[in-house]
Scaffold this active site. Sequence first.
Site, short mmCIF file in Angstrom:
data_model
loop_
_atom_site.label_atom_id
_atom_site.label_comp_id
_atom_site.label_asym_id
_atom_site.label_seq_id
_atom_site.Cartn_x
_atom_site.Cartn_y
_atom_site.Cartn_z
N HIS A 1 0.82 -1.22 0.00
CA HIS A 1 0.00 0.00 0.00
C HIS A 1 0.85 1.27 0.00
O HIS A 1 0.37 2.34 -0.34
CB HIS A 1 -1.05 -0.02 1.13
CG HIS A 1 -0.55 0.34 2.49
ND1 HIS A 1 -0.27 -0.60 3.45
CD2 HIS A 1 -0.32 1.55 3.06
CE1 HIS A 1 0.12 0.02 4.56
NE2 HIS A 1 0.11 1.32 4.34
N GLY B 1 2.46 6.01 9.00
CA GLY B 1 3.86 6.40 8.85
C GLY B 1 4.80 5.27 9.22
O GLY B 1 5.98 5.26 8.86
N GLY C 1 4.91 -0.45 6.18
CA GLY C 1 6.04 -0.91 5.38
C GLY C 1 7.24 -1.27 6.23
O GLY C 1 8.15 -1.97 5.79
#
Length: 836
Positions: A637, A784, A787
């Site tokens: 994403h 934030g 990942g």
Amino acid sequence: MERSDGKMRYNTQDPDGETSIQFLPTPDPKPVKKDKGKKWVVAAVVIGAAIIALVIGLLVWRFLKPTTMKKMYGGSMRITSATFQDVYEDSNSTQYQDLAGQVVSQLASMYQNSADLSKHYVGTSVEGFSEGSVIAYYLSEFNVPASQEATVDSAISTISKIRSRMANDAQSLSFDELTLSAVDSRMFQKKLTSKQKFTLHAKGDTPQEITSPGFLNSTYPSNAIILWQLRAARGNVIKLKFDTFMLDDDCSSDFVRVYDSLVEDESCLLAEKCGHYAPTEPVIFFSSGNVMLLTLVTNDEHSYPGFKAYFSQVPASTRECDADLRGSNGNFSSPEYPSYYPPSVDCLWNIEVPTGKYVKVRFLKFLLSDLGYTGSSCQKDYVTIDGQKYCGEKKDVFVVINKSNKMKVLFHSDKSLVDRGFLAEFEAFEPTNPCPDTFRCKNYRCIKPQLKCNGWNDCGDNSDEMNCICNATQISCKNGFCKSPIWKCDGVDDCGDGTDEMGCGTCQSGEVSCQNGKCISEKMKCDGQDNCGDGSDEQNCASVSVVPCTSLTYQCADQKCINKANAECDGTPDCEDGSDEANCDCGRQLFRTSRIVGGQNSLEGEWPWQVSLHIKNQGHVCGASLISDTWLVTAAHCVQDQDSMRLSQPGTWEVYLGLHDQNAKNIERVVKKYLKSVIQHPNYNEYTYDFDIALMQLDSPVTFSQYIMPICLPNPAHDFPVGKSVWITGWGKTQEDGKLAQVLQKAEVRIINSTVCNQLMSNQITSRMLCAGVLSGGVDACQGDSGGPLASLDIGRRYFLPGVVSWGDGCARKNRPGIYTRVTQFRGWIKEKTGV
Ligand code: 4AZ
């Protein structure tokens, strides 16, 4: 008869049948007389017997001789009959040698007077003198039969109790404060083939640098002992500050020791340190007088880079620590906190809050050395409040109250082994209302009232979970706690007494339950056959063997499967071809997780695989993990194209490696890279976040450093069990509606059972997802952090990547765990795309 060349030697067989060896002196021998031959025989027998006796004697001596060992004792004495002169710092001066001679004969005569010592005494060397009136430092050597070691130790301890001695003639010394203790045998082991000693004197206020040999350019020497004797001017103490501390991880044979002495006197050992310390974690020591000894002992590994330290002198008078503390609140700490407190100090804090109120002191950190002592007697370093002693290491905040407006807090450190000390807050409270609007724990902590009976130990002493009335849906633990029903039968003992895990299986006695719910006979466990059908009966067996491949086995490079799911990089070669331990240059955390740097800030270099993904000229948006010198793993994403932004294009991104602080990107250790390619998982579903994984290829390989290192990838069978504690890291928002973090944050969460998680998350959890968090809320990944890594410290002390931060229902909400991409599901895909 067998002839040789006929010139040198032949055997004769005499009429008695005896054989002898004759040397032929001339080519023309005289006839051999019979009685002369007998003499030769007798002589030969005697010599033979003598040789045999000698050999037996030697063997007996060799094996029955008591084995002796070298023992060294180090110590000091205060010579009261001499006055210090500067020449006593020069070991070549006659004054030094005269006084050293007297010290040696003084000690020798004391050893000679002891029957247990005199026969084993080898010699004494004086290692230096310092002021006060004159303190002599020495090492005495003994050669002791192993069986006599305790006797010699006890005779030495008798000598070390001699409090003082007055000279009765001109030759002997008057002295007091004698110390003598056995030197750690690692300091003089035979393996240490190189020894160096330096003597350094502090120069005014300017700190002087000390480095391990070869620092930064090469490895430090192996099998060496290096000693630095440090001195300061009279009336000063020494401050030794390690700037870089990176030694081998093997603390038993590669270490630094700091002594409050000029010799290896164990009774004055301040600390032994090894491994790595982050630059943010101060390693600073103070001496009690104007001398200190720094030692480095190394093993046979050529380790890198070693240490860099500075030493300087500090006026002793500035180290007063007594204080009067007035007012309604304030804080105080042990001297030099968070550095190591000095040895031999006593501090007294007189706290006084307004009349009519009571005093409460909250210890936020508490690390006092009690090494070598057991029990609760607090004999070494301690804090005393109203006659009650506190010592050791306290993991939780603890509170002490006094039913008056005054309190005396005393801190004492003895002469050896220091630690970081304590940090405390004091506060006045109303006697009638110690915890306004909050719940009062038994240990006097005040917690939010809604935390009472919530199934979690918020007080630290469980007092908020006592005497609760469980509601109908809760699990009533036998020990009186109430726990959420979601914890029933999840494989983790949440009650603490096993109640929530009782009656879970339906297997009969003599059977064991498989992970898929099947029951099999106990005998089938670890028999090399997959009787469960899911391989779970061949897991966690005492010995590792080759078994049929299943989803729970580890596959070696030769395609054979072994019944050890987490075989890779665990430090034990399990595959016949050794492939489970190949390619293991990953997952090492160079800096230890600190005991003292609290809060959520990471240490610099603590998570060297953490990457910050920036959209060019816009700043940080996502995290990623380094898995090789050219590849990163992140979330799909993060690279999903948006209306205005082409996030799937490598040119959109700039990536930062070795980063700690988003405001300090231009420093040497931070490496900025661009991307060559971005590979989003083809099955990524932007609505369900299923298959939320992507790979990024750097445009050129990054050079690994202490701040940049890859994390280990788990193989498909790698097990991250429910309840295991794992770490999340990132620069994401520190609150759901808050700002991005400037400094890399870390938080500890636990792996959560997928079935429980699926119930909590309205059936949105697929097999490509992994849940982790703290269900009481308050700890989670957030926007934030996506990942970035979920990192698990496994056997072999390496970090693996079980998950990639993916999504959640808000952040840190109660009963809303964080959802991560399950990396084990993508091991094959990562290998196919990257070769890693
Ligand atoms: C996000 O928006 C995000 N609480 C990441 C993780 C979590 C929530 C949101 C988990 O990137």
